[in-house]
Design an enzyme around this catalytic site. Sequence first.
Site, PDB file in Angstrom:
ATOM      1  N   GLU A  49       0.899  -1.158   0.000  1.00  0.00           N
ATOM      2  CA  GLU A  49       0.000   0.000   0.000  1.00  0.00           C
ATOM      3  C   GLU A  49       0.941   1.211   0.000  1.00  0.00           C
ATOM      4  O   GLU A  49       1.747   1.364   0.916  1.00  0.00           O
ATOM      5  CB  GLU A  49      -0.851  -0.056   1.271  1.00  0.00           C
ATOM      6  CG  GLU A  49      -2.089   0.780   1.260  1.00  0.00           C
ATOM      7  CD  GLU A  49      -3.090   0.405   0.175  1.00  0.00           C
ATOM      8  OE1 GLU A  49      -3.819   1.308  -0.227  1.00  0.00           O
ATOM      9  OE2 GLU A  49      -3.148  -0.756  -0.274  1.00  0.00           O
ATOM     10  N   ASP A  60      -4.166  11.651   7.340  1.00  0.00           N
ATOM     11  CA  ASP A  60      -2.906  11.172   7.876  1.00  0.00           C
ATOM     12  C   ASP A  60      -2.590  11.802   9.222  1.00  0.00           C
ATOM     13  O   ASP A  60      -2.749  13.000   9.402  1.00  0.00           O
ATOM     14  CB  ASP A  60      -1.761  11.485   6.903  1.00  0.00           C
ATOM     15  CG  ASP A  60      -1.932  10.767   5.580  1.00  0.00           C
ATOM     16  OD1 ASP A  60      -2.579   9.702   5.594  1.00  0.00           O
ATOM     17  OD2 ASP A  60      -1.435  11.250   4.554  1.00  0.00           O
TER      18      ASP A  60
END
Length: 268
Positions: A49, A60
């Site tokens: 990924e 994030d």
Amino acid sequence: MERYESLFAQLKERKEGAFVPFVTLGDPGIEQSLKIIDTLIEAGADALELGIPFSDPLADGPTIQNATLRAFAAGVTPAQCFEMLALIRQKHPTIPIGLLMYANLVFSKGIDEFYAQCEKVGVDSVLVADVPVEESAPFRQAALRHNVAPIFICPPNADDDLLRQIASYGRGYTYLLSRAGVTGAENRAALPLNHLVTKLKEYNAAPPLQGFGISAPDQVKAAIDAGAAGAISGSAIVKIIEQHINEPEKMLVALKAFVQPMKAATRS
């Protein structure tokens, strides 16, 4: 797309789950990033990924934002990321490669052109983190035109309608979210998600991989015991890169030492 199908079939035969690491392409520089990816695969990663560094990473946590900043500092561009992807694919022809990214980056190329480029370099799936299922039509249509699996996030509070949509539109795998919020190893994954896994299977969704807060082998085992096909670990891996930023060789040794027991935990 077919690479995910054959991976999950092989793992099922071996009675194993998938261990999937996440890293940002180009962190901390192109050459070391390619070595990191080779190391992850050698240590047992079943699929990759990968993030493409971009200026506004919404979902994030600080660890992965720092990875993005390090890649920027090294002057890494999206075009170079695609060159890296082509190299990774050449060297590792069978491993599924997924991208985890944001819509701005897709728009900046043009949706169709972006997925065409993914197909050209051998990317298997794309998860656009800030595009909800109900707005995903142009993305998933372009993805399928170019033989790229559109990946959708299944949040822990998903209702029946959303589960049906994810099952119907997603391909490759389903990203099963351990909890709401931003990514980060310090926020441990909350289990169990058995009821979601059961529903996703009932609606014939792509196999669920659990992500967010996966930083220890016992969590990988717990995810698989709850019915997930495997687990994705990002922040814990990126943190190792950060901790050994001035010792590239030690970094690779530490990454290997982290991934091996994580992969071992997928074997029942």
